[in-house]
Design a protein around this motif. Sequence first.
Motif, PDB file in Angstrom:
ATOM      1  N   MET A 531       0.931  -1.314  -0.047  1.00  0.00           N
ATOM      2  CA  MET A 531       0.063   0.090   0.159  1.00  0.00           C
ATOM      3  C   MET A 531       0.801   1.355  -0.115  1.00  0.00           C
ATOM      4  SD  MET A 531      -3.329  -1.046   2.435  1.00  0.00           S
ATOM      5  CE  MET A 531      -2.292  -1.600   3.803  1.00  0.00           C
ATOM      6  N   ARG A 532       1.975   1.191   0.722  1.00  0.00           N
ATOM      7  CA  ARG A 532       2.967   2.222   0.675  1.00  0.00           C
ATOM      8  C   ARG A 532       3.581   2.623  -0.743  1.00  0.00           C
ATOM      9  NH1 ARG A 532       5.564   4.038   5.127  1.00  0.00           N
ATOM     10  NH2 ARG A 532       6.466   5.794   3.674  1.00  0.00           N
ATOM     11  N   PHE A 533       3.859   1.441  -1.384  1.00  0.00           N
ATOM     12  CA  PHE A 533       4.270   1.398  -2.942  1.00  0.00           C
ATOM     13  C   PHE A 533       3.208   2.000  -3.798  1.00  0.00           C
ATOM     14  CE2 PHE A 533       4.025  -0.589  -6.969  1.00  0.00           C
ATOM     15  CZ  PHE A 533       5.502  -0.259  -7.385  1.00  0.00           C
ATOM     16  N   LEU A 534       2.038   1.694  -3.799  1.00  0.00           N
ATOM     17  CA  LEU A 534       1.065   2.394  -4.539  1.00  0.00           C
ATOM     18  C   LEU A 534       0.701   3.833  -4.182  1.00  0.00           C
ATOM     19  CD1 LEU A 534      -1.720  -0.234  -4.238  1.00  0.00           C
ATOM     20  CD2 LEU A 534      -0.014   0.093  -6.019  1.00  0.00           C
ATOM     21  N   ASN A 535       0.930   4.241  -2.657  1.00  0.00           N
ATOM     22  CA  ASN A 535       1.126   5.645  -2.455  1.00  0.00           C
ATOM     23  C   ASN A 535       1.931   6.439  -3.013  1.00  0.00           C
ATOM     24  OD1 ASN A 535       2.093   7.942  -0.684  1.00  0.00           O
ATOM     25  ND2 ASN A 535       0.058   7.411   0.501  1.00  0.00           N
ATOM     26  N   GLU A 536       3.152   5.943  -3.102  1.00  0.00           N
ATOM     27  CA  GLU A 536       4.491   6.424  -3.567  1.00  0.00           C
ATOM     28  C   GLU A 536       4.221   6.810  -5.065  1.00  0.00           C
ATOM     29  OE1 GLU A 536       9.222   5.856  -3.896  1.00  0.00           O
ATOM     30  OE2 GLU A 536       8.006   4.635  -2.514  1.00  0.00           O
ATOM     31  N   TYR A 537       3.718   6.181  -5.786  1.00  0.00           N
ATOM     32  CA  TYR A 537       3.541   6.313  -7.078  1.00  0.00           C
ATOM     33  C   TYR A 537       2.265   6.510  -7.749  1.00  0.00           C
ATOM     34  CZ  TYR A 537       8.132   4.225  -7.386  1.00  0.00           C
ATOM     35  OH  TYR A 537       9.319   4.007  -7.151  1.00  0.00           O
ATOM     36  N   TYR A 635     -11.569  17.878   0.049  1.00  0.00           N
ATOM     37  CA  TYR A 635     -10.667  17.068  -0.627  1.00  0.00           C
ATOM     38  C   TYR A 635      -9.942  16.301   0.453  1.00  0.00           C
ATOM     39  CZ  TYR A 635      -7.534  16.191  -4.437  1.00  0.00           C
ATOM     40  OH  TYR A 635      -6.643  15.518  -5.174  1.00  0.00           O
ATOM     41  N   PHE A 636     -10.073  15.006   0.407  1.00  0.00           N
ATOM     42  CA  PHE A 636      -9.615  13.992   1.379  1.00  0.00           C
ATOM     43  C   PHE A 636      -8.132  13.533   1.075  1.00  0.00           C
ATOM     44  CE2 PHE A 636     -14.082  13.430   1.816  1.00  0.00           C
ATOM     45  CZ  PHE A 636     -14.481  13.681   3.257  1.00  0.00           C
ATOM     46  N   ASN A 637      -7.621  13.115   1.719  1.00  0.00           N
ATOM     47  CA  ASN A 637      -6.199  12.589   1.490  1.00  0.00           C
ATOM     48  C   ASN A 637      -6.216  11.059   1.033  1.00  0.00           C
ATOM     49  OD1 ASN A 637      -3.356  11.998   1.519  1.00  0.00           O
ATOM     50  ND2 ASN A 637      -3.368  10.915   3.488  1.00  0.00           N
ATOM     51  N   TYR A 638      -7.259  10.208   1.557  1.00  0.00           N
ATOM     52  CA  TYR A 638      -7.594   8.997   1.299  1.00  0.00           C
ATOM     53  C   TYR A 638      -8.849   8.815   1.139  1.00  0.00           C
ATOM     54  CZ  TYR A 638      -3.267   5.908   0.646  1.00  0.00           C
ATOM     55  OH  TYR A 638      -2.147   5.312   0.222  1.00  0.00           O
ATOM     56  N   ILE A 639      -9.536   8.107   0.293  1.00  0.00           N
ATOM     57  CA  ILE A 639     -10.811   7.464   0.434  1.00  0.00           C
ATOM     58  C   ILE A 639     -10.717   6.095   0.164  1.00  0.00           C
ATOM     59  CG2 ILE A 639     -12.992   7.455  -0.799  1.00  0.00           C
ATOM     60  CD1 ILE A 639     -12.532   9.966  -2.120  1.00  0.00           C
ATOM     61  N   ASN A 664      -6.479  12.448  -2.770  1.00  0.00           N
ATOM     62  CA  ASN A 664      -5.264  12.188  -3.251  1.00  0.00           C
ATOM     63  C   ASN A 664      -4.985  10.860  -3.806  1.00  0.00           C
ATOM     64  OD1 ASN A 664      -4.055  14.793  -3.029  1.00  0.00           O
ATOM     65  ND2 ASN A 664      -3.804  14.489  -0.760  1.00  0.00           N
ATOM     66  N   HIS A 665      -5.560   9.940  -2.981  1.00  0.00           N
ATOM     67  CA  HIS A 665      -5.429   8.383  -3.109  1.00  0.00           C
ATOM     68  C   HIS A 665      -6.755   7.678  -2.855  1.00  0.00           C
ATOM     69  CE1 HIS A 665      -1.129   9.376  -2.619  1.00  0.00           C
ATOM     70  NE2 HIS A 665      -1.382  10.013  -1.583  1.00  0.00           N
ATOM     71  N   LYS A 666      -6.865   6.586  -3.371  1.00  0.00           N
ATOM     72  CA  LYS A 666      -7.903   5.822  -2.962  1.00  0.00           C
ATOM     73  C   LYS A 666      -7.455   4.134  -2.882  1.00  0.00           C
ATOM     74  CE  LYS A 666     -11.094   8.564  -6.078  1.00  0.00           C
ATOM     75  NZ  LYS A 666     -10.439   9.268  -6.696  1.00  0.00           N
ATOM     76  N   LEU A 667      -8.451   3.534  -1.916  1.00  0.00           N
ATOM     77  CA  LEU A 667      -8.048   2.261  -1.597  1.00  0.00           C
ATOM     78  C   LEU A 667      -9.399   1.535  -1.380  1.00  0.00           C
ATOM     79  CD1 LEU A 667      -5.932   0.243  -0.758  1.00  0.00           C
ATOM     80  CD2 LEU A 667      -6.249   1.179   1.640  1.00  0.00           C
ATOM     81  N   ILE A 668      -9.507   0.277  -1.854  1.00  0.00           N
ATOM     82  CA  ILE A 668     -10.741  -0.535  -1.488  1.00  0.00           C
ATOM     83  C   ILE A 668     -10.355  -1.557  -0.731  1.00  0.00           C
ATOM     84  CG2 ILE A 668     -11.944   0.389  -3.291  1.00  0.00           C
ATOM     85  CD1 ILE A 668     -11.482  -1.874  -5.057  1.00  0.00           C
ATOM     86  N   LEU A 669     -11.147  -2.262   0.068  1.00  0.00           N
ATOM     87  CA  LEU A 669     -10.980  -3.514   0.784  1.00  0.00           C
ATOM     88  C   LEU A 669     -12.245  -4.391   0.679  1.00  0.00           C
ATOM     89  CD1 LEU A 669     -10.158  -1.770   4.301  1.00  0.00           C
ATOM     90  CD2 LEU A 669      -8.660  -2.124   2.418  1.00  0.00           C
TER      91      LEU A 669
END
Length: 978
Positions: A531-537, A635-639, A664-669
């Motif tokens: 997840m940190r890798f995805l955040n970085e790119y 404007y959120f940092n992560y959704i 800035n970033h999106k993540l789904i679980l």
Amino acid sequence: MKVASDKPFEIVYSLFNHEFLGILFESFAVQLDEKGRLSFAYQNISYQNAREFEERLDDTDLELIKLMDSMQQEAIVKKYNVKNNKPKEFLRKVFDKEHSIQSHKEVQKLIEAKLEITRAKILEKIQQKRLFEMGNDGNPVWKEIAVMPEKASVLFHFRRNEENTHYFPTIKYQGEKIEWQYKGSYLICNQPAWLVVDAMLVSFEKAVDGKKLLPFLSKKFIVIPRKVEDSYYRKFVTQLVASFDVYAKGFEIKVARDNPEPVLYLGELQGNPSVDMFGKKISADEEEKMVFDLRFKYGDYSFKADQVKPTNVELEKIGDEYIFYKVVRDLKKESFYGNYLKENGLSVRTGRQSMPKREAYEWIINHRPELDDLGIKIQQTANEKGKNYFIGAAKITVRINEKIDWFDVEAVVTFGDFEISFQKFRKLLLKGKSEIELPNKEIGIIPKSWFVNYGEIFSFIEEEQNEDGNFKLKKHHIALAQELEKGNLLKLGLSERLNKLKDFSTIDDYPLSNFFKGTLRPYQKAGYNWMRFLNEYNFGGCLADDMGLGKTVQTLALLAMEKERSEGTTSLLVMPTSLIYNWELEARKFTPKLKILIYTGTQRIKDCSQFGRYDLVLTSYGITRLDIDILKEFYFNYIILDESQAIKNPDSIISKAVVQLKSNHKLILTGTPVENGTMDLWSQINFINRGLLGGQAAFKKQFLLPIEKKNDKDKILKLNAMIKPFILRRLKSQVATDLPEKVINVKYSTMTPDQEQAYEEVKNYFREKIIDEASLPGKSQKSLTLLRGLTQLRQMANHPKMADENYKGDSGKLEDISHMVKSTVSEGHKVLIFSQFVRHLSIVKSFLNEEKIPFAYLDGATVDRQKQVASFQENPDIKVFLISLKAGGVGLNLTKAEYVFLLDPWWNPAVEAQAIDRAHRIGQKNKVIIYKFITRNSVEEKIMALQERKMALAGELISTEESFIKSLNQEDIAALLD
């Protein structure tokens, strides 16, 4: 003479000349003398007695013997000898040249053709076998013929002089010339040629026709007089030059071996009807069709794609001189181009293809970059109307910027280098016009997709432009704007991202934040690193670990680092309402420094400005849907979407809502990224990485239909390759090796007599109803009837009281459940009981109350979910937890349970696995035993068998009731209702 099979012998083959049938073959066993030589003791072998000599026979021998049997005169005449004459007499009549009748000639041709085919098959298989000429006395080993292992070459010579042309062939074997004329040579077979010369049997390269050699067995050359020269050259010599090696004196042969240049010719289909078969006038768009015609250019010569020949020869006569132009075609490359076009919807490899004009030009526009890359040129042919169509790149870009009371709409339309007035273009689009005249007088075709994507939204644009020269769109048309954004206007360089991803073979190990209070297992740390890798790119990701592997704790570790690295930013976590309390507890435990806002309930403050005071906002999908206008302003940092299968339907309100959220970033679980079908995957991936899988329609065509309808393995592999960097999925069997054993048992229940009678009545009713509706047009009504029937039958298999409150009988399955519950509870074990039918749980609840067995209960109407969970987990007296599938299939941690009862089989095994994982998860110390209750001889048993056969797509593409029913054919339906 009889051959003793228990003494040394050898299998040989002999050819002889039959007075009517020409050269035939026979198979023999020949006894060997004491020195191992062939003796005069021999015996004819047929397929019937061949097994006597099987010691020396291999599979090829058996095939040869069978073929040779089929060409003997008795076998040959059997089919035609209706009067049952003796074979010799029958053949004498058929081959009588003086008194031949037409029917005999036809039979003769059929016999000769069959023999020629059989000879060719025998000669192909006779390599490395011993072959002889038969003597006049019938001795099968009179003269041995050596079957030459390599093929000979033929060179045809032409010598043109002032009076005539001499024509003759020469033969070479292994580079040495063979003298074969006037030497008693003879042809065994013509198609292809097999020649016996000097006790050698020779075959030829390039499948030479024996008829081209036959005249020269007793003739040195053939003379072509000048008066027939031109005709002979054009009809015969061109074919010879095309197929074989030719050496010429007196005329020139020029050979070209260029690469093919593919040219896709485009022209209007001539003679289109103006009315259809009923006399109704056809619209202009329907009437006009275009024709694609693929050709390959080799220098100055062009050949149609459907005229597939290795070589083409053109003859040119200049004065008295002849020049043969021989073009050697690269059929492999031609096939590549043809296959590419076919795979992309243009089947021109075997002929021309027509399609409606707009579709034709849309196809060109969509495929033009690939066509240019492959070097496929497009060339227009002249048409009667004198129109010249634009076939370059057409592009439309629309930007919608929010103002106070409206949206500004900026649009740029280009055809190649020409920019078109948007006002003019919009009017044409709204009128349904498909053509637009460009400044250079070419006709541009407006792509059909532009009508589909922009037709509605352009119709709502106000006529007047604002002071900036832009068009205005009222704010209440925001839903249309969202659709447009989803389909076209997010400028993500996905191809560049994917290319960039290839450069990263490993993921760095990132440190955990000091704000995270806990320990991650190795695979959880790997998930955090990913997840940190995805955040970085700046990529979105889908954490799709199995239920119970700790998606929550991995996500909290990421959010803790975000607080440390990006103090002052706020992230949004959207989930089903039932999970909010669990997330809050876990966050307090692992990330106590995070400032958390629970944005739910009727008393919530509907003001996005408050979000900035918190690190994490927890809310539900329902609130998101209701308050999207508020949430989208921040404007959120992560959704982060938990249980993201909630947005699996791209056309649902919640899906349309979440795509408006900004971050800035999106993540789904999710533990089940695919529940119903492949489109679930598109919707979720499109949320985290817009455009990665293309548009919805293109995805359906390219992946959904091939995967779900044809089980196309290549498409599955391609889809997996595209999404692999952005989905992390680990199975418990792979990483949680410290989990206790999980044992799954199937408990088959037998219906009671009353239950069986009730079941049969329902089954017969729906079988007759479905048969009655079989003749009706359309599928929707029949599918609905079948779904209702299957649902009622499943209820009957559980307990008929579920469908009929007046039912007074009992249920075999309830008897088994009751017995096993009492047994389990009496032994002190805790058990989870799942059903997808709340009515079924009510029946079990009544039994538990009668037996005075305390229990916890959870369905969709339960308010105090966490209290029910806590009582089961912490109260030793509560051994049973009744749970409905929809309410408790996710978000529960029930590690105190040792048994899981699944009362009814579910359409989606992935959902079933989620229910099991309520107990079989991290923290469980005991073996988990699962019992699946299936009623024998019921639809439950048959559905499971059908599912195994029909739903075995690679990975987890499992269907629900509706899509399962759509996949059933008449045989399947009959089996279910049998």
